[in-house]
Design a protein around this motif. Structure first.
Motif, PDB file in Angstrom:
ATOM      1  N   GLU A 243      33.328   2.241 -36.743  1.00 23.96           N
ATOM      2  CA  GLU A 243      34.154   3.287 -37.013  1.00 23.96           C
ATOM      3  C   GLU A 243      34.005   2.556 -39.111  1.00 23.96           C
ATOM      4  O   GLU A 243      33.743   3.900 -39.474  1.00 23.96           O
ATOM      5  CB  GLU A 243      34.903   4.218 -36.450  1.00 23.96           C
ATOM      6  CG  GLU A 243      35.072   5.386 -37.195  1.00 23.96           C
ATOM      7  CD  GLU A 243      36.681   5.845 -36.643  1.00 23.96           C
ATOM      8  OE1 GLU A 243      37.068   6.051 -37.161  1.00 23.96           O
ATOM      9  OE2 GLU A 243      36.900   5.131 -35.048  1.00 23.96           O
ATOM     10  N   LYS A 244      34.423   2.301 -39.426  1.00 21.66           N
ATOM     11  CA  LYS A 244      34.775   1.029 -40.187  1.00 21.66           C
ATOM     12  C   LYS A 244      33.119   1.054 -40.821  1.00 21.66           C
ATOM     13  O   LYS A 244      33.024   1.691 -42.195  1.00 21.66           O
ATOM     14  CB  LYS A 244      35.419   0.112 -40.384  1.00 21.66           C
ATOM     15  CG  LYS A 244      36.894   0.207 -40.188  1.00 21.66           C
ATOM     16  CD  LYS A 244      37.581  -1.222 -40.714  1.00 21.66           C
ATOM     17  CE  LYS A 244      38.693  -1.721 -40.708  1.00 21.66           C
ATOM     18  NZ  LYS A 244      39.018  -1.292 -42.085  1.00 21.66           N
ATOM     19  N   ALA A 245      31.943   1.232 -40.346  1.00 19.48           N
ATOM     20  CA  ALA A 245      30.618   1.023 -40.868  1.00 19.48           C
ATOM     21  C   ALA A 245      30.317   1.973 -41.236  1.00 19.48           C
ATOM     22  O   ALA A 245      29.498   2.237 -41.806  1.00 19.48           O
ATOM     23  CB  ALA A 245      30.368  -0.210 -39.999  1.00 19.48           C
ATOM     24  N   GLY A 246      30.712   3.413 -40.445  1.00 18.49           N
ATOM     25  CA  GLY A 246      29.701   4.749 -40.666  1.00 18.49           C
ATOM     26  C   GLY A 246      29.249   5.330 -39.208  1.00 18.49           C
ATOM     27  O   GLY A 246      29.572   4.415 -37.521  1.00 18.49           O
ATOM     28  N   GLN A 247      28.133   5.626 -39.497  1.00 11.66           N
ATOM     29  CA  GLN A 247      27.705   6.481 -37.946  1.00 11.66           C
ATOM     30  C   GLN A 247      26.570   5.281 -37.556  1.00 11.66           C
ATOM     31  O   GLN A 247      27.066   5.441 -36.505  1.00 11.66           O
ATOM     32  CB  GLN A 247      26.481   7.479 -38.882  1.00 11.66           C
ATOM     33  CG  GLN A 247      26.705   8.730 -39.433  1.00 11.66           C
ATOM     34  CD  GLN A 247      27.434   9.646 -38.406  1.00 11.66           C
ATOM     35  OE1 GLN A 247      27.373   9.356 -37.981  1.00 11.66           O
ATOM     36  NE2 GLN A 247      28.920  10.256 -39.189  1.00 11.66           N
ATOM     37  N   GLN A 248      25.616   4.251 -38.194  1.00  8.85           N
ATOM     38  CA  GLN A 248      25.005   4.331 -37.047  1.00  8.85           C
ATOM     39  C   GLN A 248      25.108   2.299 -37.944  1.00  8.85           C
ATOM     40  O   GLN A 248      24.988   2.395 -39.418  1.00  8.85           O
ATOM     41  CB  GLN A 248      23.640   4.461 -37.105  1.00  8.85           C
ATOM     42  CG  GLN A 248      22.545   4.758 -36.021  1.00  8.85           C
ATOM     43  CD  GLN A 248      22.671   4.608 -34.657  1.00  8.85           C
ATOM     44  OE1 GLN A 248      23.981   5.528 -34.380  1.00  8.85           O
ATOM     45  NE2 GLN A 248      22.435   3.733 -33.811  1.00  8.85           N
ATOM     46  N   VAL A 249      24.488   1.002 -36.941  1.00  5.80           N
ATOM     47  CA  VAL A 249      24.938  -0.326 -37.729  1.00  5.80           C
ATOM     48  C   VAL A 249      23.657  -0.294 -37.169  1.00  5.80           C
ATOM     49  O   VAL A 249      23.180  -0.409 -35.925  1.00  5.80           O
ATOM     50  CB  VAL A 249      25.761  -0.776 -37.486  1.00  5.80           C
ATOM     51  CG1 VAL A 249      26.540  -2.420 -37.771  1.00  5.80           C
ATOM     52  CG2 VAL A 249      27.121  -0.081 -37.239  1.00  5.80           C
ATOM     53  N   ASP A 250      22.856  -1.372 -38.502  1.00  5.24           N
ATOM     54  CA  ASP A 250      21.469  -2.429 -38.743  1.00  5.24           C
ATOM     55  C   ASP A 250      22.071  -2.638 -37.226  1.00  5.24           C
ATOM     56  O   ASP A 250      20.624  -3.260 -36.241  1.00  5.24           O
ATOM     57  CB  ASP A 250      21.150  -2.227 -39.275  1.00  5.24           C
ATOM     58  CG  ASP A 250      20.833  -1.044 -40.376  1.00  5.24           C
ATOM     59  OD1 ASP A 250      20.316  -0.080 -39.463  1.00  5.24           O
ATOM     60  OD2 ASP A 250      20.599  -0.840 -41.713  1.00  5.24           O
ATOM     61  N   VAL A 251      22.518  -4.180 -37.760  1.00  4.25           N
ATOM     62  CA  VAL A 251      22.827  -5.100 -37.120  1.00  4.25           C
ATOM     63  C   VAL A 251      23.929  -5.427 -37.001  1.00  4.25           C
ATOM     64  O   VAL A 251      25.013  -5.589 -37.626  1.00  4.25           O
ATOM     65  CB  VAL A 251      21.538  -6.224 -37.480  1.00  4.25           C
ATOM     66  CG1 VAL A 251      22.101  -7.812 -36.620  1.00  4.25           C
ATOM     67  CG2 VAL A 251      20.942  -6.330 -37.948  1.00  4.25           C
ATOM     68  N   VAL A 252      24.029  -6.197 -35.069  1.00  5.26           N
ATOM     69  CA  VAL A 252      25.935  -6.611 -34.961  1.00  5.26           C
ATOM     70  C   VAL A 252      25.256  -8.780 -34.332  1.00  5.26           C
ATOM     71  O   VAL A 252      24.717  -8.139 -33.423  1.00  5.26           O
ATOM     72  CB  VAL A 252      26.885  -5.816 -34.069  1.00  5.26           C
ATOM     73  CG1 VAL A 252      27.669  -6.176 -33.789  1.00  5.26           C
ATOM     74  CG2 VAL A 252      26.392  -4.431 -34.629  1.00  5.26           C
ATOM     75  N   LYS A 253      25.638  -8.649 -35.403  1.00  3.72           N
ATOM     76  CA  LYS A 253      25.849 -11.101 -34.733  1.00  3.72           C
ATOM     77  C   LYS A 253      27.277 -10.763 -33.650  1.00  3.72           C
ATOM     78  O   LYS A 253      28.030 -10.805 -34.685  1.00  3.72           O
ATOM     79  CB  LYS A 253      25.642 -10.939 -35.803  1.00  3.72           C
ATOM     80  CG  LYS A 253      25.118 -12.688 -35.308  1.00  3.72           C
ATOM     81  CD  LYS A 253      25.058 -13.724 -35.966  1.00  3.72           C
ATOM     82  CE  LYS A 253      25.314 -15.190 -36.456  1.00  3.72           C
ATOM     83  NZ  LYS A 253      26.378 -15.615 -36.020  1.00  3.72           N
TER      84      LYS A 253
END
Length: 164
Positions: free
Chosen positions: A79-89
C-alpha cells in the motif's frame, strides 16, 4: 539499522528514484501492529547476522545485541508503494511461508516476486505455488520433479500472469 543505512546508500549511489525503502520487519497479517525483537551482531561485522533468535546462525556470535524494530505486513508495504509494484524480493529466512500463505489480494499488486524459499517438512512447496497461482503469480521456471530438490533452499521467481 546498519543494513538499512547500506541499502539507502546503494539506492542513492545508483540514482534509483522509484525505490521505496522501509525500515521494518515484514510479518504475517495476524501480527499487525506488533514490534519485533531482533538479535544482531553488536560489532556489525557481518550484516546478515540478524535473527529473531539469539545466536541463531551458528551460535558463534558472542556479542548479540537485542534491538526492537517496527513491523509491517505485506499489505501495508505494498500500500505504501502505490498501485503496482514492479519487483518484490523476499529473503526473510523462513518467514516467507507465513507471510505469503496469509496474503491474498495484495499478491495481485506484484508484477514479479523473487523469493528465497526455506523448506520445512510440514510445508510443501507445491502448496505455496498453488496459493500464489490463485492470485496470478506464476512460477517462471518449472518446479523440479525431484522431491529431494524441493526440500532444499531455492531461489524462485514468479511473474504476474498479465506480465509475460
Amino acid at each position: 539499522p546498519k543494513s538499512f543505512a547500506l541499502l539507502q546508500e546503494n539506492i542513492e549511489w545508483n540514482r534509483l528514484e522509484t525505490v521505496l525503502a522501509v525500515q521494518a520487519a515484514l510479518v504475517p497479517s495476524n501480527s499487525k501492529g506488533k514490534s519485533l525483537t531482533l538479535y544482531t551482531d553488536a560489532e556489525g561485522t557481518w550484516l546478515s547476522s540478524s535473527s529473531i533468535q539469539e545466536g541463531a546462525w551458528n551460535g558463534g556470535q558472542d556479542d548479540m545485541e537485542a534491538i526492537t524494530v517496527p513491523t509491517i505486513t505485506l499489505a501495508e508495504a505494498l500500500e505504501k508503494a502505490g498501485q503496482q509494484v514492479d519487483v518484490v524480493k523476499m529473503d526473510i529466512e523462513g518467514a516467507e511461508w507465513d507471510i505469503l500463505m496469509g496474503a491474498t489480494s495484495e499478491l495481485t499488486k506484484m508484477n514479479r516476486l523473487i523469493l528465497e524459499y526455506h523448506p520445512r517438512r510440514t510445508r510443501h512447496l507445491p502448496d505455496l505455488i498453488e496459493h500464489l497461482e490463485k492470485y496470478g503469480l506464476l512460477l517462471a521456471t518449472p518446479l523440479s520433479q525431484s522431491p529431494k530438490k524441493n526440500m532444499e533452499l531455492q531461489i524462485l521467481e514468479f511473474f504476474q500472469r498479465h506480465q509475460k
